[in-house]
Design a protein around this motif. Structure first.
Motif, PDB file in Angstrom:
ATOM      1  N   UNK A  72     -10.961 -42.188 -24.331  1.00 50.29           N
ATOM      2  CA  UNK A  72     -11.525 -43.254 -23.515  1.00 50.29           C
ATOM      3  C   UNK A  72     -12.915 -43.655 -23.946  1.00 50.29           C
ATOM      4  N   UNK A  73     -13.267 -43.320 -25.192  1.00 44.54           N
ATOM      5  CA  UNK A  73     -14.631 -43.543 -25.684  1.00 44.54           C
ATOM      6  C   UNK A  73     -14.989 -45.013 -25.819  1.00 44.54           C
ATOM      7  N   UNK A  74     -13.997 -45.898 -25.933  1.00 41.40           N
ATOM      8  CA  UNK A  74     -14.296 -47.321 -26.098  1.00 41.40           C
ATOM      9  C   UNK A  74     -14.503 -48.028 -24.763  1.00 41.40           C
ATOM     10  N   UNK A  75     -14.325 -47.314 -23.655  1.00 38.10           N
ATOM     11  CA  UNK A  75     -14.544 -47.900 -22.336  1.00 38.10           C
ATOM     12  C   UNK A  75     -15.998 -47.814 -21.906  1.00 38.10           C
ATOM     13  N   UNK A  76     -16.289 -48.378 -20.740  1.00 39.85           N
ATOM     14  CA  UNK A  76     -17.660 -48.426 -20.235  1.00 39.85           C
ATOM     15  C   UNK A  76     -18.225 -47.027 -19.991  1.00 39.85           C
ATOM     16  N   UNK A  77     -17.592 -46.275 -19.102  1.00 38.36           N
ATOM     17  CA  UNK A  77     -18.076 -44.922 -18.802  1.00 38.36           C
ATOM     18  C   UNK A  77     -17.892 -44.010 -20.015  1.00 38.36           C
ATOM     19  N   UNK A  78     -16.769 -44.161 -20.712  1.00 36.42           N
ATOM     20  CA  UNK A  78     -16.526 -43.326 -21.886  1.00 36.42           C
ATOM     21  C   UNK A  78     -17.596 -43.471 -22.942  1.00 36.42           C
ATOM     22  N   UNK A  79     -18.040 -44.702 -23.187  1.00 39.39           N
ATOM     23  CA  UNK A  79     -19.103 -44.919 -24.159  1.00 39.39           C
ATOM     24  C   UNK A  79     -20.391 -44.232 -23.751  1.00 39.39           C
ATOM     25  N   UNK A  80     -20.660 -44.217 -22.466  1.00 39.69           N
ATOM     26  CA  UNK A  80     -21.866 -43.543 -21.969  1.00 39.69           C
ATOM     27  C   UNK A  80     -21.753 -42.027 -22.137  1.00 39.69           C
ATOM     28  N   UNK A  81     -20.546 -41.488 -21.971  1.00 43.05           N
ATOM     29  CA  UNK A  81     -20.347 -40.045 -22.190  1.00 43.05           C
ATOM     30  C   UNK A  81     -20.552 -39.706 -23.661  1.00 43.05           C
ATOM     31  N   UNK A  82     -20.085 -40.584 -24.548  1.00 44.49           N
ATOM     32  CA  UNK A  82     -20.321 -40.370 -25.984  1.00 44.49           C
ATOM     33  C   UNK A  82     -21.826 -40.234 -26.240  1.00 44.49           C
ATOM     34  N   UNK A  83     -22.602 -41.156 -25.710  1.00 45.16           N
ATOM     35  CA  UNK A  83     -24.053 -41.116 -25.918  1.00 45.16           C
ATOM     36  C   UNK A  83     -24.671 -39.847 -25.343  1.00 45.16           C
ATOM     37  N   UNK A  84     -24.222 -39.446 -24.170  1.00 46.67           N
ATOM     38  CA  UNK A  84     -24.781 -38.250 -23.533  1.00 46.67           C
ATOM     39  C   UNK A  84     -24.470 -36.997 -24.343  1.00 46.67           C
TER      40      UNK A  84
END
Length: 301
Positions: free
Chosen positions: A13-25
Motif C-alpha cells: 500500500x506504499x503508493x497510497x496516501x497513508x502508505x506513502x507517509x509510512x514509507x517516509x517514517x
C-alpha cells in the motif's frame, strides 16, 4: 537485536496516501523497506516510493510463491491497503498467507480506524470487514498488531461534515459532549513505523492525537476565528440511522470504500461512543509531538 539499518520491513500500500507517509517514517529510521507494488504499477508511482526512501518490489499478488519469495527475510509486514472485500479480505489475506509461508514473525493489518472491536456487527460495513479479517489473522501462526487511531484529523478541514465554516457551526448527532478521537495521518504513520520495529508490540494499540467533543470544537473555532461558533445538533442517533438507510438505498452501487453513507456510519460509531478508544497507548514509544486539532484547523481560519 540487529542494527536498524540492517532491519527489513515490507509494506503493502506504499503508493497510497497513508502508505506513502509510512514509507517516509520508516526511511527516517534507517530501515530497509520493501514496498510491494502490483505488477504494472506506473513508473511515476514507483519513483515516488523511491523518493520517499522505499524500494519498490513489483509482484503478482495472486502468485503465492512469488509473493512468499518477496517477503523472505522480512521481520514485519505492514499492510496499508485500502478497499472493500476484494482488498481487505482477499488481497490482504493472500499477503497474510505469504507472510506465514515466508516465516515472517509479525504482521500489521490495515485497520487504522476507531475501535471496531467494540462496535456492533452490521452497523458499519468497513468495520465489519476489519472484524472478519481480525478472525482470520488471529487464527494464523503469526503475531499481529492492529493500530486504532479514531478518525483522521486531516478530515476536519473539509472532507468530514463536522466543521462547517460557512455557517460557523459544528455539526453533531446525539450528545454534544461525546468525546471523539482524532489523529493526523502523519502521526499515524510515525507511530506505525515504531510498531513495525517493536517485536513486543501487543495485539492492539490505541492512539489519539487529540480527543475533543463537538462543544470543544466549537470553543476552539471561536477562539481561532475570533467570532462565535456554535454546536448544531442535527438529530439523535435514531434519526442518523434512518438517514443512513435511505442514503444507502438511493446510492448507486460503487467500489469506493467511502461513499457518503459509509462516512455517516463512521460518524454514528463515533457519536454513539461505541468506537471510543480507551485506554490510549500514546506514550509507548516516547512520542510527544502529537498534532492537536488546533494545529490542523488553524490554517483554515
Amino acid at each position: 537485536m540487529t542494527d536498524r539499518a540492517q532491519r527489513t520491513i515490507a509494506l503493502a500500500g506504499a503508493t497510497g496516501d497513508v502508505g506513502g507517509r509510512v514509507v517516509s517514517a520508516l526511511a527516517r529510521r534507517g530501515v530497509a523497506l520493501r514496498a510491494l507494488v502490483r505488477n504494472g504499477t506506473p513508473a511515476a508511482a514507483q519513483d515516488a516510493v523511491r523518493a520517499r526512501g522505499g524500494t519498490p518490489v513489483a509482484v503478482n499478488f495472486a502468485d503465492h510463491a512469488a509473493l512468499t519469495d518477496a517477503l523472505a527475510g522480512v521481520e514485519c509486514v505492514v499492510s496499508v491497503l485500502n478497499g472493500l472485500e476484494p482488498v481487505i479480505l482477499d488481497l490482504q489475506g493472500r499477503l497474510l498467507d505469504a507472510a506465514v509461508a515466508a516465516g515472517v514473525p509479525r504482521f500489521v493489518p490495515s485497520d487504522f480506524s476507531l475501535d471496531f472491536t467494540k462496535t456492533r456487527p452490521g452497523d458499519n460495513r468497513n468495520m465489519d470487514l476489519r472484524r472478519r479479517f481480525m478472525a482470520r489473522v488471529d487464527a494464523a501462526p503469526i503475531h499481529a498488531t492492529s493500530i486504532l487511531n479514531g478518525a483522521f484529523a486531516d478530515l476536519l478541514t473539509g472532507q468530514a461534515p463536522i466543521v462547517l465554516p460557512r455557517f460557523r457551526r459544528i455539526l453533531y448527532w446525539g450528545d454534544v459532549d461525546q468525546p471523539f478521537d482524532f489523529t493526523t495521518k502523519d502521526d499515524v504513520a510515525d507511530y506505525t513505523a515504531d510498531v513495525a520495529l517493536d517485536p513486543a508490540a501487543p495485539r492492539f494499540l490505541r492512539i489519539a492525537g487529540d480527543v475533543m467533543s463537538s462543544r470543544d470544537l466549537a470553543a476552539l473555532m471561536t477562539r481561532l476565528e475570533g467570532r462565535a461558533w456554535k454546536p448544531f445538533r442535527a438529530g439523535g442517533l435514531g434519526r442518523l440511522s434512518t438517514l443512513i438507510r435511505i442514503a444507502r438505498a438511493l446510492s448507486p452501487q460503487t467500489d469506493a470504500p467511502f461513499p457518503a453513507w459509509q462516512g455517516m456510519q463512521y460518524v454514528r460509531d463515533m457519536a454513539s461512543g461505541r468506537g471510543k478508544l480507551s485506554p490510549l497507548d500514546n506514550d509507548r514509544y516516547g512520542k510527544t509531538d502529537w498534532t492537536r486539532a488546533e494545529a490542523v484547523l488553524a490554517p483554515t481560519v
